[in-house]
Design an enzyme around this catalytic site. Structure first.
Site, mmCIF file in Angstrom:
data_model
loop_
_atom_site.group_PDB
_atom_site.id
_atom_site.type_symbol
_atom_site.label_atom_id
_atom_site.label_comp_id
_atom_site.label_asym_id
_atom_site.label_seq_id
_atom_site.Cartn_x
_atom_site.Cartn_y
_atom_site.Cartn_z
ATOM 1 N N LYS A 57 0.925 -1.204 0.069
ATOM 2 C CA LYS A 57 0.058 0.075 -0.094
ATOM 3 C C LYS A 57 0.787 1.143 -0.015
ATOM 4 C CE LYS A 57 -0.216 -0.224 5.157
ATOM 5 N NZ LYS A 57 -1.104 -0.486 6.192
ATOM 6 N N TYR A 289 15.168 30.455 6.959
ATOM 7 C CA TYR A 289 13.650 30.975 7.591
ATOM 8 C C TYR A 289 14.073 31.127 9.101
ATOM 9 C CZ TYR A 289 11.703 30.696 3.018
ATOM 10 O OH TYR A 289 11.386 30.603 1.860
HETATM 11 C C1 LIG Z 1 -0.207 -1.541 6.830
HETATM 12 C C2 LIG Z 1 -0.764 -2.857 7.446
HETATM 13 C C3 LIG Z 1 0.123 -4.025 7.505
HETATM 14 C C4 LIG Z 1 1.375 -3.925 7.510
HETATM 15 O O1 LIG Z 1 2.011 -3.544 8.573
HETATM 16 P P1 LIG Z 1 3.884 -3.581 8.981
HETATM 17 O O2 LIG Z 1 3.857 -3.200 10.531
HETATM 18 O O3 LIG Z 1 4.279 -2.480 7.833
HETATM 19 O O4 LIG Z 1 4.015 -4.737 8.533
HETATM 20 C C5 LIG Z 1 -0.530 -5.205 7.855
HETATM 21 N N1 LIG Z 1 -1.948 -5.201 7.909
HETATM 22 C C6 LIG Z 1 -2.853 -4.414 7.776
HETATM 23 C C7 LIG Z 1 -4.416 -4.279 7.999
HETATM 24 C C8 LIG Z 1 -2.138 -2.919 7.525
HETATM 25 O O5 LIG Z 1 -3.064 -1.710 7.407
#
Ligand SMILES: *Cc1c(COP(=O)(O)O)cnc(C)c1O
Length: 406
Positions: A57, A289
């Site tokens: 994702k 800044y």
């Molecule tokens: C993002 C996510 C993961 C992955 O988690 P990590 O800690 O990066 O391994 C697994 N399950 C769900 C439902 C997630 O949203």
């Protein structure tokens, strides 16, 4: 009035591909290595192992979803996981045919398109299940669903009190041929803090109960999955039929104070550019800044052409930066496009010298920038913006640099 320009007798040659001014280099060899390293840790004494869902994702946590998906599948990942259906459709559009699960939906999620593209769907409520079933009826395809249960995290997922009704409805829709309840899953809240095992145990107990509710309703899930990267690394008792691993694929550690190397993982991303300007200044020179930093003596300032529009956190003053082979510090406010490093009075660096904010070449971990920004490595790599080209290299395949620019 503009002048009339002389018309060239023949068109100019197309410009050569310019060298990259800045890049997030992603080593797909490291990603493949990490899949294999994780797999090795998942294997049980009797040689069996849970399936591995690679979570890609958010553009593979900023690493480039399509090239990373191809790499993890080559290295033996069984399935892909994403939050949004749109992310799953992007993988399909790139020709990736592996099983994909998407689990975070809204009223506007294109479920019909998901089913036509053979995307499995996480389902968090009875209303969501009905919407998925309606899409299945409309397109004439059975929906593969994984029931997402809320075992304590409080985010998406079905609470225990609502689960019996959801399960009964799923059983009816399964009998109608509209859905196939393939999986049940849940997400852990504190697995990255192994000392809080009791809270994780409570979630594990609630998860077992949820799986039991589905089975009792006549829709026993064939694929139970609970573990994220931290649980995959430290809680073999929670591996069940599949683990969902994100962060570990990218060679980062989910545990504060524990390096990825401890788990045999290799960081995949390096954020790189070159020095854009070098200035010898005297004492009292304001830096960026707000004048949050002023030089106290003669020194040399180096200009790094990356800023918060590139995803470098504005608050990460004093983060380490490698210039040439040397580690120096960011000084003053990080601006939209640029920030400065203090190279010291004896600096010999020049415009064009290589700069790395984090990555395996310099050995500066993404965690150092995350810490300077008061955040976690997950956010640091994910927020690198589209303005920074991703360059996919493969350390295992020599000569493969500059190709696969995305
Ligand atoms: C993002 C996510 C993961 C992955 O988690 P990590 O800690 O990066 O391994 C697994 N399950 C769900 C439902 C997630 O949203």
């Amino acid at each position: 009035m503009s002048e009339t320009l002389p018309v060239p007798s023949r068109p100019a040659a197309p410009p050569a591909v310019p060298p990259l001014e800045r890049r997030a280099r992603v080593d797909l060899g490291a990603v493949r290595h990490n899949v294999r390293a994780l797999r090795a840790r998942l294997t049980r004494a009797d040689g069996t192992a849970p399936r591995l869902m690679a979570v890609v994702k958010a553009d593979a946590y900023g690493h480039g979803a399509v090239p990373v998906a191809r790499a993890v599948l080559e290295a033996g990942a069984d399935r892909l996981g994403v939050a949004h259906v749109a992310e799953a459709l992007e993988l399909r559009a790139a020709g990736i045919a592996a099983p994909v699960l998407a689990w975070l939906h809204t009223r506007d999620t294109p479920f019909a398109a998901a089913l036509e593209a053979d995307v499995a769907l996480g389902v968090s409520s009875a209303a969501e299940l009905e919407a998925v079933a309606a899409a299945a009826r409309a397109v004439g395809r059975r929906a593969v669903v994984h029931v997402k249960t809320d075992t304590g995290l409080g985010r998406n997922g079905c609470l225990p009190e609502a689960l019996p009704a959801l399960a009964a409805r799923a059983a009816a829709l399964q009998a109608e041929g509209l859905v196939d309840v393939e999986g049940v899953f849940s997400h852990l809240a504190v697995a990255d803090e192994p000392e809080r095992a009791q809270e994780t145990d409570a979630q594990a107990g609630a998860f077992a109960a949820a799986a039991g509710v589905l089975a009792a309703a006549g829709v026993p899930a064939r694929v139970r999955h609970l573990a994220n990267t931290p649980a995959a690394l430290t809680r073999p008792d929670l591996h069940h039929d599949m683990v969902r691993v994100g962060l570990g694929l990218y060679g980062l550690s989910p545990f504060a104070g524990r390096s990825p190397e401890e788990f045999g993982l290799r960081p995949a991303m390096s954020l790189q550019t070159t020095l854009a300007q070098v200035k010898r200044v005297g004492p009292g020179q304001g830096v960026s800044y707000g004048f949050r930093f002023r030089t106290t003596g003669d020194t040399v300032l180096g200009l790094v052409p990356l800023g918060y529009a590139d995803g470098v956190p504005r608050v990460a003053e004093h983060a380490p930066v490698a210039v040439g082979g040397r580690h120096v510090r960011a000084v003053g406010r990080i601006a939209m496009d640029q920030f400065l490093v203090d190279l010291g009075p004896d600096a010999r660096e020049e415009v064009g010298d290589p700069v790395e904010l984090f990555g395996p070449d310099s050995g500066i971990p993404a965690d150092a920038w995350a810490e300077a920004a008061g955040t976690i490595n997950y956010e640091l790599v994910t927020r690198i913006s589209p303005r920074v080209p991703r360059v996919h290299v493969d350390a295992a395949a020599p000569g493969d640099t500059g190709e696969g620019r995305a």
